[in-house]
Write a protein that holds these residues in place. Structure first.
Motif, short mmCIF file in Angstrom:
data_model
loop_
_atom_site.label_atom_id
_atom_site.label_comp_id
_atom_site.label_asym_id
_atom_site.label_seq_id
_atom_site.Cartn_x
_atom_site.Cartn_y
_atom_site.Cartn_z
N VAL A 305 0.82 -1.22 0.00
CA VAL A 305 0.00 0.00 0.00
C VAL A 305 0.86 1.27 0.00
N PRO A 306 1.89 1.39 0.85
CA PRO A 306 2.75 2.58 0.74
C PRO A 306 3.44 2.69 -0.62
N LEU A 307 3.85 1.56 -1.18
CA LEU A 307 4.45 1.61 -2.51
C LEU A 307 3.44 2.12 -3.53
N GLY A 308 2.19 1.65 -3.42
CA GLY A 308 1.14 2.11 -4.33
C GLY A 308 0.83 3.58 -4.17
N ALA A 309 0.96 4.10 -2.94
CA ALA A 309 0.65 5.51 -2.70
C ALA A 309 1.59 6.44 -3.46
N THR A 310 2.76 5.95 -3.86
CA THR A 310 3.71 6.77 -4.60
C THR A 310 3.79 6.40 -6.07
N THR A 311 3.45 5.18 -6.43
CA THR A 311 3.65 4.75 -7.83
C THR A 311 2.40 4.19 -8.49
N LYS A 312 1.29 4.08 -7.76
CA LYS A 312 0.07 3.51 -8.33
C LYS A 312 -1.00 4.59 -8.39
N MET A 313 -1.16 5.22 -9.56
CA MET A 313 -2.05 6.36 -9.68
C MET A 313 -2.84 6.27 -10.98
N ASP A 314 -3.87 5.43 -10.98
CA ASP A 314 -4.68 5.27 -12.20
C ASP A 314 -5.41 6.56 -12.56
N GLY A 315 -5.71 7.40 -11.58
CA GLY A 315 -6.36 8.67 -11.86
C GLY A 315 -5.40 9.73 -12.34
N CYS A 316 -4.36 9.99 -11.53
CA CYS A 316 -3.42 11.07 -11.82
C CYS A 316 -2.39 10.72 -12.89
N ALA A 317 -2.02 9.45 -13.00
CA ALA A 317 -0.92 9.08 -13.88
C ALA A 317 -1.35 8.28 -15.10
N ALA A 318 -2.64 8.00 -15.27
CA ALA A 318 -3.08 7.21 -16.42
C ALA A 318 -4.23 7.90 -17.15
N ILE A 319 -5.41 7.96 -16.53
CA ILE A 319 -6.57 8.55 -17.19
C ILE A 319 -6.34 10.03 -17.50
N TYR A 320 -5.95 10.79 -16.47
CA TYR A 320 -5.84 12.24 -16.64
C TYR A 320 -4.77 12.65 -17.65
N PRO A 321 -3.52 12.20 -17.54
CA PRO A 321 -2.52 12.65 -18.53
C PRO A 321 -2.83 12.20 -19.94
N ALA A 322 -3.46 11.03 -20.09
CA ALA A 322 -3.83 10.57 -21.43
C ALA A 322 -4.87 11.50 -22.05
N LEU A 323 -5.93 11.78 -21.29
CA LEU A 323 -6.96 12.68 -21.78
C LEU A 323 -6.43 14.10 -21.99
N ALA A 324 -5.61 14.56 -21.05
CA ALA A 324 -5.07 15.91 -21.15
C ALA A 324 -4.13 16.06 -22.33
N ALA A 325 -3.33 15.02 -22.61
CA ALA A 325 -2.43 15.08 -23.76
C ALA A 325 -3.23 15.17 -25.06
N VAL A 326 -4.30 14.39 -25.15
CA VAL A 326 -5.17 14.46 -26.34
C VAL A 326 -5.80 15.85 -26.43
#
Length: 445
Positions: A305-326
């Motif tokens: 869980v602590p590892l995920g808190a820094t490297t697991k971000m489906d909202g901030c690091a996957a959905i959002y940057p993909a949509l924002a880049a488009v």
């Protein structure tokens, strides 16, 4: 009165607090600012209450991460088992991130947010802090034994990734030293028990903190700014909803787990993440519900869980940057090729590690745009609605941080299915005293 309040389920308390916070936020918004433009007394009170609660949670993150990870590593007596758990965790981090970024790209192509926006091109410039692939490597090495770092304003903060690396190293050293390290390990176990008791006291304040956080959000955030970016904001929330309420339940079903039962266990952390907008601030609650409500062994959850808190971000690091880049590509009239879309997916899957030392959606977006060669000025176009989007992004981030350990534990045969299905030992308000028996035994699969 206190006994009657504690008899109300925790999720119901937070839900009632959510409603009360919205009502108070609307009142504070109607009051408006005072003559000099500063927030009125109600807005200031809500901000202070919510901010204090998040600060209390963040204070407990360093001792919780350090003590829990050291004890967990010491309990993972079988190196092969520990390596397999870590490998499975990283693999499922990548799988879920890939699904999320694919949804983000698909929604961007479907809704065309960059071509359906009236935002001013002379919007606020992006912040100076950007992500780079070297940040991951430099972020692994602690600058000091406490993992402290100095912020731009001179204040001290901690780097969770560095704390994890340092704690893993100490845990491995404890294993190698063997019997002479037992007194030290006993001290760390005692410290962990004390931290858990403190955490229990802070979590009792969660409904009060929720009132302050959501009330301040309603009173402060610029909801009117959604007008010019409504298509983009709607697409982001549609993507977040698809991942949280479709993708995650499907993955749980494929592993023979009840989505409803999982949501019931994880919901307190998801709720808190939504109103606090902080994965790190929610970390103690996320770890607690993952262990006690979802049945993931503490020896594994306190690492994953602590590892995920820094490297697991489906909202901030996957959905959002993909949509924002488009969005940025469409807004500036840049045609993206298939290679560019594949690059967006690659950056989103592995890029969260590159920004782990400086996590945040804005930082992740600057990394994505710079990798694609798109104008960084596009970041400034989206800052007006970022706080509103960040609530949903953080909720999905935290949900993913609880989902992956649950799936991996089920695949490895170490999930406590009885606890998962019943959730009886499990409320976040349960006193941690006497429920740490799994700390004394190594995880075996």
């Amino acid at each position: 009165m206190l006994a009657r309040l504690r008899s109300v389920p925790f999720a119901a308390q937070v839900l009632l607090a959510l409603v009360a916070g919205i009502a108070l936020g609307l009142v504070a918004r109607d009051l408006g600012p005072v003559a000099d433009g500063s927030p009125n007394w109600l807005t200031s009170t809500l901000q202070t209450v919510g901010g204090t609660f998040v600060t209390l949670l963040k204070v407990l993150v360093p001792p919780l991460v350090v003590t829990a990870v050291i004890v967990s590593i010491a309990n993972l007596r079988q190196v092969s088992n520990a390596a397999r758990l870590a490998g499975q965790t990283l693999l499922w981090f990548a799988i879920t991130a890939l699904i999320a970024v694919t949804i983000g790209i698909g929604l961007g192509l479907l809704t065309q947010p960059g071509r359906n926006s009236s935002v001013d091109a002379a919007a606020q410039a992006p912040p100076e802090t950007t992500g780079s692939w070297w940040d991951f490597l430099t972020g692994l090495v602690p600058g000091n034994v406490l993992g402290l770092q100095t912020g731009a304003d001179g204040s001290l903060s901690f780097n969770v990734l560095q704390l994890i690396v340092l704690s893993v190293a100490v845990g491995v050293a404890v294993l190698k030293v063997g019997e002479p390290a037992e007194p030290f390990l006993g001290l760390v176990r005692s410290a962990l028990a004390v931290v858990q008791k403190l955490l229990w006291w802070v979590i009792l304040l969660a409904p009060l903190g929720t009132v302050g956080l959501i009330g301040n959000a309603v009173a402060t955030y610029g909801w009117e700014s959604l007008g010019s970016l409504s298509v983009f904001a709607g697409a982001v929330y549609a993507g977040l909803a698809l991942v949280l309420f479709v993708v995650y339940p499907v993955l749980l079903r494929l592993h023979g787990l009840s989505p409803l039962r999982w949501f019931a266990g994880a919901w307190p952390a998801i709720q808190l993440a939504f109103v606090s907008r902080s994965s790190i601030g929610t970390l103690p609650v996320t770890e607690r519900v993952t262990e006690q409500s979802l049945g993931v062994p503490r020896s594994y959850a306190s690492f994953a869980v602590p590892l995920g808190a820094t490297t697991k971000m489906d909202g901030c690091a996957a959905i959002y940057p993909a949509l924002a880049a488009v969005f940025v590509a469409q807004f500036f009239g840049v045609d993206l090729s298939l290679t560019d879309y594949l690059l967006i997916a690659l950056v989103s899957v592995v890029g969260s590690a590159a920004t782990a030392g400086v996590t945040g959606a804005v930082v992740m977006l600057t990394l994505t745009l710079s990798t694609l060669g798109l104008p960084l000025a596009g970041v400034g176009l989206l800052l007006a609605v970022d706080p509103i989007l960040d609530m949903g992004r953080t909720a999905v981030n935290v949900a993913g941080q609880a989902l992956v350990p649950t799936i991996v534990a089920k695949r490895e045969g170490i999930l406590d299915l009885e606890r998962f299905r019943s959730g009886r030992a499990a409320g976040p308000l349960a006193d941690p005293t006497g429920v740490d028996a799994d700390l004394r035994q190594p995880v075996t699969a």
